[in-house]
Scaffold this motif. Structure first.
Motif, PDB file in Angstrom:
ATOM      1  N   LYS A  35       0.848  -1.188   0.000  1.00 20.91           N
ATOM      2  CA  LYS A  35       0.000   0.000   0.000  1.00 20.91           C
ATOM      3  C   LYS A  35       0.883   1.237   0.000  1.00 20.91           C
ATOM      4  O   LYS A  35       0.387   2.339   0.017  1.00 20.91           O
ATOM      5  N   THR A  36       2.169   1.011   0.010  1.00 19.06           N
ATOM      6  CA  THR A  36       3.122   2.100   0.080  1.00 19.06           C
ATOM      7  C   THR A  36       4.316   1.770  -0.796  1.00 19.06           C
ATOM      8  O   THR A  36       4.455   0.657  -1.278  1.00 19.06           O
ATOM      9  N   GLN A  37       5.157   2.739  -0.978  1.00 23.04           N
ATOM     10  CA  GLN A  37       6.379   2.501  -1.729  1.00 23.04           C
ATOM     11  C   GLN A  37       7.528   2.358  -0.756  1.00 23.04           C
ATOM     12  O   GLN A  37       7.466   2.790   0.376  1.00 23.04           O
ATOM     13  N   GLY A  38       8.596   1.722  -1.209  1.00 26.42           N
ATOM     14  CA  GLY A  38       9.775   1.576  -0.383  1.00 26.42           C
ATOM     15  C   GLY A  38      10.185   0.129  -0.230  1.00 26.42           C
ATOM     16  O   GLY A  38       9.920  -0.707  -1.093  1.00 26.42           O
ATOM     17  N   LEU A  39      10.830  -0.146   0.890  1.00 26.06           N
ATOM     18  CA  LEU A  39      11.339  -1.473   1.205  1.00 26.06           C
ATOM     19  C   LEU A  39      10.739  -1.948   2.516  1.00 26.06           C
ATOM     20  O   LEU A  39      10.487  -1.151   3.412  1.00 26.06           O
ATOM     21  N   THR A  40      10.555  -3.251   2.618  1.00 26.87           N
ATOM     22  CA  THR A  40      10.220  -3.845   3.909  1.00 26.87           C
ATOM     23  C   THR A  40      11.230  -4.942   4.199  1.00 26.87           C
ATOM     24  O   THR A  40      11.827  -5.508   3.284  1.00 26.87           O
ATOM     25  N   TYR A  41      11.427  -5.209   5.475  1.00 22.76           N
ATOM     26  CA  TYR A  41      12.316  -6.293   5.902  1.00 22.76           C
ATOM     27  C   TYR A  41      11.611  -7.064   7.007  1.00 22.76           C
ATOM     28  O   TYR A  41      10.811  -6.511   7.762  1.00 22.76           O
ATOM     29  N   ARG A  42      11.892  -8.357   7.059  1.00 20.98           N
ATOM     30  CA  ARG A  42      11.350  -9.162   8.149  1.00 20.98           C
ATOM     31  C   ARG A  42      12.196 -10.413   8.335  1.00 20.98           C
ATOM     32  O   ARG A  42      12.815 -10.918   7.401  1.00 20.98           O
ATOM     33  N   LEU A  43      12.176 -10.904   9.548  1.00 21.07           N
ATOM     34  CA  LEU A  43      12.861 -12.141   9.900  1.00 21.07           C
ATOM     35  C   LEU A  43      11.966 -13.306   9.522  1.00 21.07           C
ATOM     36  O   LEU A  43      10.825 -13.382   9.964  1.00 21.07           O
ATOM     37  N   LEU A  44      12.463 -14.187   8.680  1.00 21.09           N
ATOM     38  CA  LEU A  44      11.693 -15.375   8.304  1.00 21.09           C
ATOM     39  C   LEU A  44      11.970 -16.541   9.241  1.00 21.09           C
ATOM     40  O   LEU A  44      11.081 -17.318   9.551  1.00 21.09           O
ATOM     41  N   SER A  45      13.231 -16.676   9.662  1.00 21.15           N
ATOM     42  CA  SER A  45      13.605 -17.828  10.470  1.00 21.15           C
ATOM     43  C   SER A  45      14.829 -17.499  11.309  1.00 21.15           C
ATOM     44  O   SER A  45      15.734 -16.807  10.852  1.00 21.15           O
ATOM     45  N   ALA A  46      14.836 -18.014  12.524  1.00 24.37           N
ATOM     46  CA  ALA A  46      15.998 -17.917  13.406  1.00 24.37           C
ATOM     47  C   ALA A  46      16.158 -19.261  14.098  1.00 24.37           C
ATOM     48  O   ALA A  46      15.194 -19.813  14.616  1.00 24.37           O
ATOM     49  N   LYS A  47      17.371 -19.785  14.065  1.00 28.64           N
ATOM     50  CA  LYS A  47      17.603 -21.111  14.638  1.00 28.64           C
ATOM     51  C   LYS A  47      18.953 -21.132  15.346  1.00 28.64           C
ATOM     52  O   LYS A  47      19.919 -20.563  14.867  1.00 28.64           O
ATOM     53  N   LEU A  48      18.994 -21.801  16.475  1.00 22.86           N
ATOM     54  CA  LEU A  48      20.227 -21.993  17.232  1.00 22.86           C
ATOM     55  C   LEU A  48      20.454 -23.490  17.359  1.00 22.86           C
ATOM     56  O   LEU A  48      19.613 -24.211  17.884  1.00 22.86           O
ATOM     57  N   THR A  49      21.600 -23.960  16.866  1.00 22.87           N
ATOM     58  CA  THR A  49      21.917 -25.386  16.873  1.00 22.87           C
ATOM     59  C   THR A  49      23.225 -25.597  17.624  1.00 22.87           C
ATOM     60  O   THR A  49      24.189 -24.863  17.424  1.00 22.87           O
ATOM     61  N   ILE A  61      17.362 -16.055   8.590  1.00 21.13           N
ATOM     62  CA  ILE A  61      16.955 -15.774   7.222  1.00 21.13           C
ATOM     63  C   ILE A  61      16.058 -14.542   7.255  1.00 21.13           C
ATOM     64  O   ILE A  61      15.077 -14.505   8.016  1.00 21.13           O
ATOM     65  N   TYR A  62      16.414 -13.547   6.456  1.00 21.43           N
ATOM     66  CA  TYR A  62      15.630 -12.317   6.357  1.00 21.43           C
ATOM     67  C   TYR A  62      15.088 -12.165   4.945  1.00 21.43           C
ATOM     68  O   TYR A  62      15.734 -12.568   3.981  1.00 21.43           O
ATOM     69  N   GLU A  63      13.922 -11.555   4.859  1.00 24.18           N
ATOM     70  CA  GLU A  63      13.315 -11.257   3.566  1.00 24.18           C
ATOM     71  C   GLU A  63      13.239  -9.745   3.416  1.00 24.18           C
ATOM     72  O   GLU A  63      12.727  -9.052   4.295  1.00 24.18           O
ATOM     73  N   ILE A  64      13.757  -9.250   2.294  1.00 26.34           N
ATOM     74  CA  ILE A  64      13.700  -7.833   1.959  1.00 26.34           C
ATOM     75  C   ILE A  64      12.827  -7.717   0.714  1.00 26.34           C
ATOM     76  O   ILE A  64      13.067  -8.418  -0.268  1.00 26.34           O
ATOM     77  N   ARG A  65      11.813  -6.846   0.748  1.00 32.29           N
ATOM     78  CA  ARG A  65      10.910  -6.704  -0.404  1.00 32.29           C
ATOM     79  C   ARG A  65      10.902  -5.275  -0.918  1.00 32.29           C
ATOM     80  O   ARG A  65      10.921  -4.326  -0.147  1.00 32.29           O
ATOM     81  N   TRP A  66      10.841  -5.182  -2.237  1.00 34.20           N
ATOM     82  CA  TRP A  66      10.668  -3.911  -2.929  1.00 34.20           C
ATOM     83  C   TRP A  66       9.176  -3.767  -3.191  1.00 34.20           C
ATOM     84  O   TRP A  66       8.564  -4.623  -3.809  1.00 34.20           O
ATOM     85  N   LEU A  67       8.554  -2.693  -2.726  1.00 37.98           N
ATOM     86  CA  LEU A  67       7.100  -2.595  -2.749  1.00 37.98           C
ATOM     87  C   LEU A  67       6.507  -1.982  -4.009  1.00 37.98           C
ATOM     88  O   LEU A  67       5.335  -2.190  -4.283  1.00 37.98           O
ATOM     89  N   ASP A  68       7.268  -1.232  -4.755  1.00 39.94           N
ATOM     90  CA  ASP A  68       6.724  -0.557  -5.932  1.00 39.94           C
ATOM     91  C   ASP A  68       6.930  -1.417  -7.171  1.00 39.94           C
ATOM     92  O   ASP A  68       7.933  -1.321  -7.863  1.00 39.94           O
TER      93      ASP A  68
END
Length: 143
Positions: A35-49, A61-68
């Motif tokens: 609904k906006t322009q720009g970038l978003t980032y989010r954590l998809l997964s975090a694991k400690l082994t 694992i992070y996901e970066i998205r281009w919104l436009d």
């Protein structure tokens, strides 16, 4: 480095490398309708082994998205790779172990993988101390 610190380092890196583009954390949910322009980032997964009793592997694992979707720069994948391949956190550089560029529907995205090995530092025990012996005067039970 904690997951929160890594997330803040990624956000800071994106803001530095894309100064004229709004950078937002992604809102919850699996689908993202821009609904906006720009970038978003989010954590998809975090694991400690655990590798050994004192050594661990942290995987993020992070996901970066281009919104436009109507205005995607030709060099966007290269700019993402250059910005996120090595990030600075706690005064140390962290290098991505994998970067994947994908176009899913109309929204291009980048998946960035960071893997860190950490060692649990055990508390140092104090070295063995010397005991001091003092001669004591024994009293005879017959006195």
């Amino acid at each position: 480095m904690t997951t929160d610190q890594l997330t803040k380092a990624i956000a800071s890196t994106l803001k530095q490398n894309f100064p004229n583009i709004p950078v937002h954390p992604a809102s919850g949910g699996t689908t993202l309708v821009p609904k906006t322009q720009g970038l978003t980032y989010r954590l998809l997964s975090a694991k400690l082994t655990r590798e050994r009793s004192d050594r661990f592997v942290q995987s993020h694992i992070y996901e970066i998205r281009w919104l436009d979707a109507d205005n995607i720069p030709e060099d966007l994948p290269d700019r993402f790779f250059e910005a996120l391949e090595t990030i600075e956190g706690e005064g140390m550089p962290y290098r991505a172990t994998e970067l994947r560029w994908k176009t899913w529907g109309e929204i291009p995205k980048l998946w960035v993988y960071y893997t860190m090995r950490t060692t649990k530092v055990s508390e140092s025990s104090s070295p063995m101390q010397h005991l001091e012996r003092r001669p004591t005067a024994l009293k005879s039970p017959y006195e």
